[in-house]
Design an enzyme around this catalytic site. Structure first.
Site: not given
Length: 301
Positions: A136-138, A237
């Site tokens: 998963i993104d930062m 997103r």
């Protein structure tokens, strides 16, 4: 490692552009470098990066193994939701990078896992991503699974490929969504100009489906739950932005100056469910909403 492709699209496509879409995680400049080194063949002949592809041609790409790096174990506080001899599930905090990459070789989740699990991590994804089967993104928080052996890694990877893993997220988006629920079915691929971004790409994108439902509406924002049917990079997103409701705080796919002094998108991986790789029993894990997210909901109410 070798990757093979058969061109199914019509038209004269530049080889480096085509491969940049197919080889997720490899930049167009790196693909051009591989071509200069003679590591890309089309129909068994070495070609230049600007070679124009035709339908039916076969591509062979030789990708060198990454050079070993000294990824060091680091003692870090991990919010462990579950752990056994095969898997470990953690609640990842905002701002933590999942695995080492350019500019981030320390303080990543992998550094923490190397310390906590010692040598008990799968090796399928190599030295840079031991144990990591998905990411998963930062700036996305929430539940993430890592695998302690290759058997578990292959099992979870197959379930992800078959879209049988339950993945539910909570998010806050710009605007008031009128309908109670909906779906976005639009292929996602690398952005044709900005290679650091993803975009809806009808021509070369991979299938992507996101289901969403409204949890609460505010004057200018909507609190939603999203369930992934697929798992493309930046999927929620990109999809929510494509229908006019970018995520609050997302400066990549939404307004460049987010309100509330936010750092990154308001997105939380709340639920992860899968069949345990050893027992086959379905297991589901929940990560509570982080405090910043709860505070935002209080301020918006």
């Amino acid at each position: 490692m070798e990757e093979r492709y058969c061109v199914e699209e019509e038209g004269n496509l530049r080889m480096d552009v085509y491969l940049a879409e197919k080889l997720e995680g490899l930049s167009r400049s790196y693909i051009q470098k591989l071509a200069k080194e003679g590591k890309i063949q089309v129909n068994h002949k070495v070609v230049k990066s600007n070679y124009k592809l035709s339908k039916g041609e076969e591509i062979l790409v030789e990708i060198p193994e990454p050079e070993p790096l000294a990824i060091l174990p680091e003692p870090m506080d991990l919010d462990i939701l579950y752990e056994d001899e095969d898997v470990i599930l953690v609640n990842k905090p905002k701002g933590m990078v999942v695995h080492p990459a350019a500019g981030h070789y320390e303080h990543t989740l992998v550094n923490a896992l190397l310390y906590h699990c010692q040598k008990d991590l799968s090796g399928i994804n190599g030295v840079l991503r031991p144990g990591i089967v998905h990411r998963i993104d930062m700036d996305t928080t929430g539940v993430l699974i890592a695998c302690k052996n290759d058997r578990a890694h292959n099992s979870i990877a197959e379930q992800l490929k078959a879209h049988s893993v339950t993945r539910r997220y909570q998010a806050i988006v710009h605007g008031r969504i009128a309908e109670e629920e909906g779906s976005v079915n639009a292929p996602i691929g690398r952005h044709p100009i900005d290679r650091k971004k993803m975009s809806i790409n009808e021509k070369n994108g991979k299938p992507a489906i996101t289901h969403y439902r409204v949890l609460q509406r505010f004057s200018q924002f909507t609190h939603i739950e999203c369930e992934l049917e697929t798992g493309r990079t930046h999927q929620i997103r990109v999809h929510m932005s494509s229908i006019g409701h970018p995520l609050l705080g997302d400066t990549v796919y939404g307004p460049s100056k987010p309100p509330f002094a936010l750092c990154g998108q308001t997105l939380h991986a709340e639920v992860l469910g899968f069949a345990h790789p050893r027992t086959g029993k379905y297991m589901e894990f929940h990560a509570p909403l982080p405090e910043y997210f709860c505070e935002l909901l209080r301020r918006l109410s």
